[in-house]
Design an enzyme around this catalytic site. Structure first.
Site, PDB file in Angstrom:
ATOM      1  CB  VAL A 181       8.610   5.380   2.736  1.00 49.76           C
ATOM      2  CG1 VAL A 181       9.574   4.201   2.829  1.00 49.76           C
ATOM      3  CG2 VAL A 181       7.866   5.344   1.408  1.00 49.76           C
TER       4      VAL A 181
ATOM      5  CB  VAL B  96      13.692   0.593  -9.824  1.00 53.29           C
ATOM      6  CG1 VAL B  96      12.801   0.158 -10.992  1.00 53.29           C
ATOM      7  CG2 VAL B  96      14.618   1.715 -10.247  1.00 53.29           C
TER       8      VAL B  96
ATOM      9  CB  ALA C  91       7.758  -0.827  -4.208  1.00 52.03           C
TER      10      ALA C  91
ATOM     11  CD  GLU D 124       6.840  10.919  -5.510  1.00 49.06           C
ATOM     12  OE1 GLU D 124       7.237  11.569  -4.511  1.00 49.06           O
ATOM     13  OE2 GLU D 124       7.182   9.747  -5.734  1.00 49.06           O
TER      14      GLU D 124
ATOM     15  CE  LYS E 178       9.869   4.965  -9.474  1.00 48.65           C
ATOM     16  NZ  LYS E 178       8.441   4.559  -9.320  1.00 48.65           N
TER      17      LYS E 178
END
Length: 335
Positions: free
Chosen positions: A17, A127, A129, A185, A200
């Protein structure tokens, strides 16, 4: 420091990211300038330390209330520094769920500290994206609407897996594909254990006004405890075919009743839970596209026809785009 310039420090800039975010910041310079956002980058890189006074000095070193810290890690240690950053006048933007999933008292203290110090704290991408999930839920609550029920697909990885399984792929093949696409992940076990979805759900429940902690949300893992104990991602993926027949059988059973399978997070009243459910084909949760997140909200104002937020909910580029949106909002509030 130059007026109008906010110094942006990025932790995790070399991760998936973080690197996508750095690229977007570098390529969107003209767009950001037109919106009155002027950014200087100072990325933390692999091997940098996130501790003590040196950490705070580096983040804060370019002017009180003119610095913004962007946490693209999944580190508890980095998240534990947010309150100190707020006290130092530094705003925070983060897709890292760790801070807001802390025990409820610590969570409330964090929000109160940011508010008291007058600094931005933006975490929309924790939560969904880049989907407007947190902001939508918060706006409902702030205008006095009461949230009665939430049903959600909160894992792009698992929506990908179940969409592919429904299309005829083996469970193990679908997980490997999601991993290769960057949805999962680094260790796919973290997705298949269900803990990420439960975390989340905890964040959404708290935004909806529920005083829940992580231990209050029962969850269902998608593979055996024996598999979950495998710490090596390559070995874990190699052993996943052990679960293929189990999921093929569950899908066959669901189809006999005209349903499909989904990994659903639910909040109803004051209770939340996370696990695999059979969902009817006419449900908003059915037929999700690979990687899609779906959040269905029933409230006072959306009682008979619920509010639905859906769209891409996985992948570093999508998440980075959401982080960039949060950065723009945070910088505007500081200038």
């Amino acid at each position: 420091m130059t007026p109008g310039v906010v110094h942006v420090v990025i932790a995790g800039a070399t991760g998936r990211v973080g690197s996508a975010l750095v690229h977007q910041l570098q390529t969107q310079g003209e767009l950001l300038t037109r919106q009155g956002v002027h950014v200087r980058l100072d990325p933390f890189r692999r091997g940098d330390r996130f501790s003590g006074d040196a950490f705070l000095r580096r983040v804060q070193g370019h002017g009180r209330r003119r610095s913004l810290f962007v946490d693209c890690t999944a580190s508890d240690d980095v998240a534990s520094r947010y309150a100190a950053l707020f006290e130092a006048g530094v705003g925070v933007v983060t897709p890292n769920k760790r801070a807001n999933a802390a025990p409820f008292g610590a969570y409330r203290h964090l929000l109160d500290t940011a508010r008291r110090c007058g600094v931005p704290y933006r975490y929309e991408t924790t939560v969904g994206a880049a989907l407007p999930v947190i902001d939508t839920l918060r706006s409902l609550v702030e205008r006095g609407d009461r949230v009665h029920r939430i049903e959600a697909l909160l894992s792009g990885t698992l929506s990908y897996v179940f969409a592919r399984v429904s299309a005829g792929a083996l469970f193990s093949t679908a997980v490997r594909e999601a991993h290769a696409l960057g949805y999962s992940e680094p260790h796919p076990r973290d997705d298949l254990a269900g803990a990420d979805v439960a975390r989340k759900m905890l964040l959404l429940a708290r935004e909806a006004g529920r005083e829940l902690d992580a231990g209050d949300i029962p969850l269902e893992a998608l593979v055996s405890d024996c598999l979950l104990c495998d710490d090596d991602p390559a070995s874990f993926l190699a052993r996943l075919p052990e679960a293929d027949e189990q999921w093929a059988a569950r899908l066959r059973a669901a189809r006999t009743s005209g349903a499909s399978l989904a990994y659903v997070a639910t909040l109803e009243g004051g209770a939340a839970h996370v696990g695999v459910r059979e969902v009817a084909d006419d449900s908003a949760l059915a037929n999700a596209q690979p990687g899609e997140n779906v959040i269905v909200l029933w409230t006072d104002h959306y009682a008979t026809l619920p509010l639905v937020v859906r769209g891409p909910g996985a992948g570093p580029v999508v998440t980075a785009a959401g982080v960039l949106t949060d950065i723009i909002g945070a910088v505007r509030s500081m200038t």
